[in-house]
Design an enzyme around this catalytic site. Sequence first.
Site, PDB file in Angstrom:
ATOM      1  N   SER A  31      79.890   1.196  46.895  1.00 24.72           N
ATOM      2  CA  SER A  31      80.265   0.043  47.512  1.00 24.72           C
ATOM      3  C   SER A  31      79.932  -0.253  49.089  1.00 24.72           C
ATOM      4  CB  SER A  31      82.033   0.089  47.419  1.00 24.72           C
ATOM      5  OG  SER A  31      82.414   1.245  48.012  1.00 24.72           O
ATOM      6  N   LYS A  95      77.798  13.529  46.918  1.00 20.37           N
ATOM      7  CA  LYS A  95      77.531  12.613  46.543  1.00 20.37           C
ATOM      8  C   LYS A  95      77.491  12.248  44.847  1.00 20.37           C
ATOM      9  CE  LYS A  95      74.066  10.096  48.229  1.00 20.37           C
ATOM     10  NZ  LYS A  95      74.988   9.010  48.115  1.00 20.37           N
ATOM     11  N   GLY A  97      79.570  10.059  43.170  1.00 16.78           N
ATOM     12  CA  GLY A  97      80.794   9.192  42.572  1.00 16.78           C
ATOM     13  C   GLY A  97      80.581   8.199  41.742  1.00 16.78           C
ATOM     14  N   GLU A 104      69.223   9.371  44.033  1.00 12.95           N
ATOM     15  CA  GLU A 104      69.799   9.268  45.456  1.00 12.95           C
ATOM     16  C   GLU A 104      68.861  10.308  46.047  1.00 12.95           C
ATOM     17  OE1 GLU A 104      73.846   7.022  45.208  1.00 12.95           O
ATOM     18  OE2 GLU A 104      73.976   9.273  45.219  1.00 12.95           O
TER      19      GLU A 104
END
Length: 222
Positions: A31, A95, A97, A104
């Site tokens: 987000s 990281k 989630g 990534e």
Amino acid sequence: MSDNSNALKQQAAEAAIAYVEGGIIGVGTGSTVNYFIDALAKIKGRIEGAVSSSEASTARLRQHGIEVLELNSVGTLALYVDGADESNARLQLIKGGGGALTREKIVAAASERFVCIADASKLVPVLGAFPLPVEVIPMARSLVARELTRLGGTPVWREGFVTDNGNPILDVQGLRIEDPLALEQTINQMAGVVTVGLFAHRPADVLILGSAAGPTTLTAAD
Ligand code: 5RP
């Protein structure tokens, strides 16, 4: 997510635009990154395109008319911008989630500078309150879960979710990660693990935190 938290994410994301110097930008997932993509769209004439860490970010980049390139065709990236679920003061991160941890980690590894964007609640003294995501090969799910339990965690299968790579995720609860470098290495060595969402060997270089007082920037040297 509260409106306030979203405003802080947007603040951090917009501050990261100052690090965009042209060329091809590595773009993360989540987000907070969605706000970054929206801000990037406003200066898209200054960049050549983006390498994306997920199908979701690829779709949003393309909606904005930003070209998405394959990592294999571009070589080293000057800049990667991504969010995080937790960061410690050394800019070591949890990281994944959003489930995009493998791509990534690849794009972060291919980038000279990793700018992490988050709201200030993500900065913690010790990593681990947020369940640590581990992407696994499907047939190894139970095997890896047993090994993670031996490390003292409680792995929970993220049921109904598969990554962009077609794999399940175990979210490991109950870890207090005092030595992120060692734990990343240990979990990486388990047969069947694709990626652990600990970014300690390749931490962020810069952390921009959105806060009521405005964006705060930390670097690994602070
Ligand atoms: C996705 C990630 C995200 O960066 C992380 O989950 C933070 O997401 P958000 O910006 O929505 O809080 O690692 O795999």
